[in-house]
Design a protein around this motif. Structure first.
Motif, PDB file in Angstrom:
ATOM      1  N   MET A 133       0.833  -1.194   0.000  1.00 35.55           N
ATOM      2  CA  MET A 133       0.000   0.000   0.000  1.00 35.55           C
ATOM      3  C   MET A 133       0.869   1.246   0.000  1.00 35.55           C
ATOM      4  O   MET A 133       1.938   1.279   0.611  1.00 35.55           O
ATOM      5  CB  MET A 133      -0.920   0.025   1.233  1.00 35.55           C
ATOM      6  CG  MET A 133      -1.944  -1.109   1.301  1.00 35.55           C
ATOM      7  SD  MET A 133      -2.917  -1.053   2.821  1.00 35.55           S
ATOM      8  CE  MET A 133      -3.886   0.420   2.560  1.00 35.55           C
ATOM      9  N   THR A 134       0.432   2.294  -0.683  1.00 33.01           N
ATOM     10  CA  THR A 134       1.139   3.563  -0.670  1.00 33.01           C
ATOM     11  C   THR A 134       0.940   4.251   0.672  1.00 33.01           C
ATOM     12  O   THR A 134       0.025   3.922   1.447  1.00 33.01           O
ATOM     13  CB  THR A 134       0.620   4.480  -1.783  1.00 33.01           C
ATOM     14  OG1 THR A 134      -0.745   4.807  -1.503  1.00 33.01           O
ATOM     15  CG2 THR A 134       0.718   3.791  -3.146  1.00 33.01           C
ATOM     16  N   ILE A 184      -2.045   5.667  17.622  1.00 33.44           N
ATOM     17  CA  ILE A 184      -0.587   5.689  17.512  1.00 33.44           C
ATOM     18  C   ILE A 184      -0.186   4.438  16.746  1.00 33.44           C
ATOM     19  O   ILE A 184      -0.503   3.312  17.171  1.00 33.44           O
ATOM     20  CB  ILE A 184       0.097   5.710  18.891  1.00 33.44           C
ATOM     21  CG1 ILE A 184      -0.478   6.840  19.762  1.00 33.44           C
ATOM     22  CG2 ILE A 184       1.605   5.841  18.731  1.00 33.44           C
ATOM     23  CD1 ILE A 184      -0.232   8.230  19.246  1.00 33.44           C
ATOM     24  N   VAL A 185       0.470   4.626  15.614  1.00 31.11           N
ATOM     25  CA  VAL A 185       0.799   3.520  14.713  1.00 31.11           C
ATOM     26  C   VAL A 185       2.318   3.436  14.546  1.00 31.11           C
ATOM     27  O   VAL A 185       2.971   4.436  14.213  1.00 31.11           O
ATOM     28  CB  VAL A 185       0.121   3.708  13.341  1.00 31.11           C
ATOM     29  CG1 VAL A 185       0.511   2.582  12.383  1.00 31.11           C
ATOM     30  CG2 VAL A 185      -1.400   3.745  13.517  1.00 31.11           C
ATOM     31  N   ARG A 186       2.837   2.256  14.754  1.00 32.34           N
ATOM     32  CA  ARG A 186       4.286   2.041  14.681  1.00 32.34           C
ATOM     33  C   ARG A 186       4.607   0.986  13.634  1.00 32.34           C
ATOM     34  O   ARG A 186       3.868   0.003  13.486  1.00 32.34           O
ATOM     35  CB  ARG A 186       4.802   1.590  16.051  1.00 32.34           C
ATOM     36  CG  ARG A 186       6.320   1.460  16.143  1.00 32.34           C
ATOM     37  CD  ARG A 186       6.746   1.061  17.543  1.00 32.34           C
ATOM     38  NE  ARG A 186       8.198   1.011  17.622  1.00 32.34           N
ATOM     39  CZ  ARG A 186       8.969   2.056  17.910  1.00 32.34           C
ATOM     40  NH1 ARG A 186       8.417   3.224  18.143  1.00 32.34           N
ATOM     41  NH2 ARG A 186      10.282   1.936  17.954  1.00 32.34           N
ATOM     42  N   ASN A 187       5.717   1.191  12.927  1.00 26.11           N
ATOM     43  CA  ASN A 187       6.171   0.215  11.938  1.00 26.11           C
ATOM     44  C   ASN A 187       7.623  -0.125  12.222  1.00 26.11           C
ATOM     45  O   ASN A 187       8.524   0.687  12.008  1.00 26.11           O
ATOM     46  CB  ASN A 187       6.036   0.786  10.518  1.00 26.11           C
ATOM     47  CG  ASN A 187       6.268  -0.273   9.449  1.00 26.11           C
ATOM     48  OD1 ASN A 187       6.842  -1.327   9.725  1.00 26.11           O
ATOM     49  ND2 ASN A 187       5.840   0.004   8.229  1.00 26.11           N
ATOM     50  N   ASP A 188       7.858  -1.334  12.729  1.00 31.51           N
ATOM     51  CA  ASP A 188       9.214  -1.796  13.035  1.00 31.51           C
ATOM     52  C   ASP A 188       9.768  -2.703  11.944  1.00 31.51           C
ATOM     53  O   ASP A 188      10.697  -3.478  12.191  1.00 31.51           O
ATOM     54  CB  ASP A 188       9.226  -2.525  14.384  1.00 31.51           C
ATOM     55  CG  ASP A 188       9.015  -1.570  15.555  1.00 31.51           C
ATOM     56  OD1 ASP A 188       9.530  -0.443  15.484  1.00 31.51           O
ATOM     57  OD2 ASP A 188       8.338  -1.945  16.522  1.00 31.51           O
ATOM     58  N   GLY A 189       9.183  -2.620  10.757  1.00 29.88           N
ATOM     59  CA  GLY A 189       9.683  -3.390   9.640  1.00 29.88           C
ATOM     60  C   GLY A 189       8.761  -4.489   9.167  1.00 29.88           C
ATOM     61  O   GLY A 189       8.959  -5.051   8.083  1.00 29.88           O
ATOM     62  N   GLY A 226       5.385  -4.003   8.908  1.00 28.91           N
ATOM     63  CA  GLY A 226       4.112  -3.375   8.591  1.00 28.91           C
ATOM     64  C   GLY A 226       3.594  -2.555   9.758  1.00 28.91           C
ATOM     65  O   GLY A 226       3.993  -2.765  10.916  1.00 28.91           O
ATOM     66  N   PRO A 227       2.719  -1.599   9.498  1.00 33.96           N
ATOM     67  CA  PRO A 227       2.202  -0.717  10.554  1.00 33.96           C
ATOM     68  C   PRO A 227       1.277  -1.455  11.519  1.00 33.96           C
ATOM     69  O   PRO A 227       0.444  -2.265  11.114  1.00 33.96           O
ATOM     70  CB  PRO A 227       1.441   0.358   9.779  1.00 33.96           C
ATOM     71  CG  PRO A 227       1.060  -0.293   8.486  1.00 33.96           C
ATOM     72  CD  PRO A 227       2.158  -1.264   8.169  1.00 33.96           C
ATOM     73  N   VAL A 228       1.431  -1.140  12.804  1.00 36.69           N
ATOM     74  CA  VAL A 228       0.646  -1.768  13.871  1.00 36.69           C
ATOM     75  C   VAL A 228       0.162  -0.685  14.831  1.00 36.69           C
ATOM     76  O   VAL A 228       0.939   0.204  15.211  1.00 36.69           O
ATOM     77  CB  VAL A 228       1.480  -2.802  14.650  1.00 36.69           C
ATOM     78  CG1 VAL A 228       0.677  -3.392  15.804  1.00 36.69           C
ATOM     79  CG2 VAL A 228       1.960  -3.918  13.728  1.00 36.69           C
ATOM     80  N   ILE A 229      -1.097  -0.747  15.218  1.00 38.37           N
ATOM     81  CA  ILE A 229      -1.634   0.198  16.205  1.00 38.37           C
ATOM     82  C   ILE A 229      -1.113  -0.182  17.588  1.00 38.37           C
ATOM     83  O   ILE A 229      -1.311  -1.306  18.053  1.00 38.37           O
ATOM     84  CB  ILE A 229      -3.179   0.181  16.198  1.00 38.37           C
ATOM     85  CG1 ILE A 229      -3.716   0.657  14.833  1.00 38.37           C
ATOM     86  CG2 ILE A 229      -3.725   1.076  17.309  1.00 38.37           C
ATOM     87  CD1 ILE A 229      -5.210   0.495  14.674  1.00 38.37           C
ATOM     88  N   VAL A 230      -0.444   0.759  18.241  1.00 36.53           N
ATOM     89  CA  VAL A 230       0.097   0.493  19.579  1.00 36.53           C
ATOM     90  C   VAL A 230      -0.571   1.346  20.653  1.00 36.53           C
ATOM     91  O   VAL A 230      -0.305   1.172  21.841  1.00 36.53           O
ATOM     92  CB  VAL A 230       1.621   0.709  19.601  1.00 36.53           C
ATOM     93  CG1 VAL A 230       2.317  -0.299  18.687  1.00 36.53           C
ATOM     94  CG2 VAL A 230       1.996   2.143  19.221  1.00 36.53           C
ATOM     95  N   GLY A 231      -1.411   2.293  20.243  1.00 36.91           N
ATOM     96  CA  GLY A 231      -2.114   3.126  21.212  1.00 36.91           C
ATOM     97  C   GLY A 231      -3.400   3.664  20.631  1.00 36.91           C
ATOM     98  O   GLY A 231      -3.442   4.031  19.456  1.00 36.91           O
ATOM     99  N   ARG A 232      -4.447   3.666  21.445  1.00 35.23           N
ATOM    100  CA  ARG A 232      -5.752   4.155  21.018  1.00 35.23           C
ATOM    101  C   ARG A 232      -6.308   5.097  22.069  1.00 35.23           C
ATOM    102  O   ARG A 232      -6.106   4.886  23.261  1.00 35.23           O
ATOM    103  CB  ARG A 232      -6.764   3.014  20.839  1.00 35.23           C
ATOM    104  CG  ARG A 232      -6.367   1.930  19.866  1.00 35.23           C
ATOM    105  CD  ARG A 232      -7.312   0.738  20.008  1.00 35.23           C
ATOM    106  NE  ARG A 232      -6.950  -0.358  19.124  1.00 35.23           N
ATOM    107  CZ  ARG A 232      -5.986  -1.247  19.364  1.00 35.23           C
ATOM    108  NH1 ARG A 232      -5.276  -1.146  20.492  1.00 35.23           N
ATOM    109  NH2 ARG A 232      -5.737  -2.217  18.515  1.00 35.23           N
ATOM    110  N   GLY A 233      -7.013   6.114  21.620  1.00 35.35           N
ATOM    111  CA  GLY A 233      -7.660   7.005  22.571  1.00 35.35           C
ATOM    112  C   GLY A 233      -8.841   7.702  21.936  1.00 35.35           C
ATOM    113  O   GLY A 233      -8.824   7.998  20.739  1.00 35.35           O
TER     114      GLY A 233
END
Length: 368
Positions: A1-2, A35-40, A42-49
């Motif tokens: 995905m772009t 809060i979305v993090r990508n450690d290689g 793919g992007p993963v949601i790590v925080g929601r509010g």
């Protein structure tokens, strides 16, 4: 995905999350942050509010608390520009900088002069990359009440009507007439749940004797305030509205000529009053809406009847039009709707259509 497609995907998810507390955040808008993090991998949601019930704490601080150290170097998706002013807590823009967020993707811009453009400026000054107006219209759709109250100093006015197949909203002298089915009526109750108040004219209150409450299992406590436009205080204390006034707020918009004894009886039943100005023999609606905004109301739903709907339309006070259409015709003796699918005022655009059971649904909105 772009990157663009990913941003739209996560912003759409944030907008859906923001609806969780719509109508329950007092004078603050229902905002969501992911809060979305990508450690290689793919992007993963790590925080929601999402803005807490009552308006505090804000979505950003909750999402950052859940993400913890994982927020450093991550992307924050916010449905409204982060606040920039100091209140009881520091600005959310500062909180994002302190947490080490690398990028912020925003949707709607906050018109509050304490925030507008300033939240993004704080982020950029700190070296945080900012992308604005991603799904901005979709986010504004859900927080229209807050935006309209900020810009126009009155609540958003949602006109909701149920029309028969021949364009009627009822039948003279017969009180409430079932026009739509159970599924559509349940949807209307969900809409009530997200409003601050339901408005009807005294004619509808007398003819239909409605409750104007949310009557869905488990959601009865989410009923909004009920407002009756009743210049002369004609509402009897025996009506369902008055009898339930101690359980669900009831406010009567009265003129200076209202009968004092009837007002006293309604007050004893638990009703409150909105002292209004009158113009040409009816309540001055612009001034009434200003008073409701001053009370913290952001969204009111006008449910009836034809004269009340026409008055709001004539005064150019309607921001959103919602029409349900049933399959059956009313015919002779029907009360014609002041508006229908083929006669929508200029400036409104169709934003969604659906079916609820056998009934059609359409919604129009004008630019904020």
């Amino acid at each position: 995905m772009t990157t663009s497609a990913i941003d739209r995907r996560f912003m759409a998810a944030a907008i859906r999350l923001s609806r969780q507390h719509k109508g329950r955040t007092s004078t603050n808008p229902a905002v969501a942050t992911l809060i979305v993090r990508n450690d290689g991998n793919g992007p993963v949601i790590v925080g929601r509010g999402v803005t807490a019930i009552g308006g505090r704490p804000h979505a950003e601080t909750q999402a950052l608390a859940e993400a913890g150290e994982r927020a450093r170097g991550a992307t924050a998706y916010v449905t409204l520009e982060p606040c920039a002013h100091h209140g009881r807590t520091p600005p959310c823009a500062d909180a994002l900088v302190t947490a080490g967020v690398a990028r912020v993707v925003g949707a709607a811009t906050d018109p509050d002069p304490r925030v507008s453009g300033k939240g993004y400026a704080i982020l950029r000054k700190a070296g945080v990359a900012v992308d604005e107006r991603v799904l901005a219209d979709e986010a504004a759709d859900l927080m229209a009440g807050y935006l309209i109250r900020s810009i126009r100093k009155r609540p958003e006015v949602v006109l909701k009507l149920a029309l028969s197949a021949d364009g009627m909203i009822g039948r003279l002298g017969e009180g409430q007439v079932a026009i739509t089915g159970a599924t559509a009526r349940a949807q209307a109750h969900l809409m009530r749940m997200e409003a601050d108040a339901i408005v009807v004219g005294i004619g509808t209150a007398l003819a239909d004797d409605p409750w104007l409450t949310v009557r869905l299992p488990g959601l009865e406590g989410r009923s909004p305030a009920r407002i009756v436009l009743d210049r002369l205080a004609k509402l009897p204390v025996t009506t369902k509205l008055a009898r339930s006034a101690h359980e669900v707020p009831l406010m009567i918009a009265v003129g200076p000529e209202a009968d004092k004894e009837r007002k006293a009886a309604l007050a004893a039943a638990g009703a409150g009053f909105l002292a209004t100005e009158t113009y040409d023999g009816r309540i001055a609606l612009p001034e009434l809406l200003e008073d409701l905004a001053a009370r913290g109301m952001s969204s009111v739903m006008v449910e009836g009847g034809a004269d009340t709907a026409r008055a709001f339309l004539d005064d150019d006070l309607v921001d959103r039009i919602i029409l349900f259409r049933g399959l059956g015709a009313i015919g002779r003796g029907g009360i014609a709707s002041p508006i229908d699918h083929d006669h929508i005022p200029g400036g409104f655009r169709l934003v969604r259509e659906a079916r609820f059971g056998e009934d059609r649904y359409a919604e129009w909105m004008r630019a904020i």
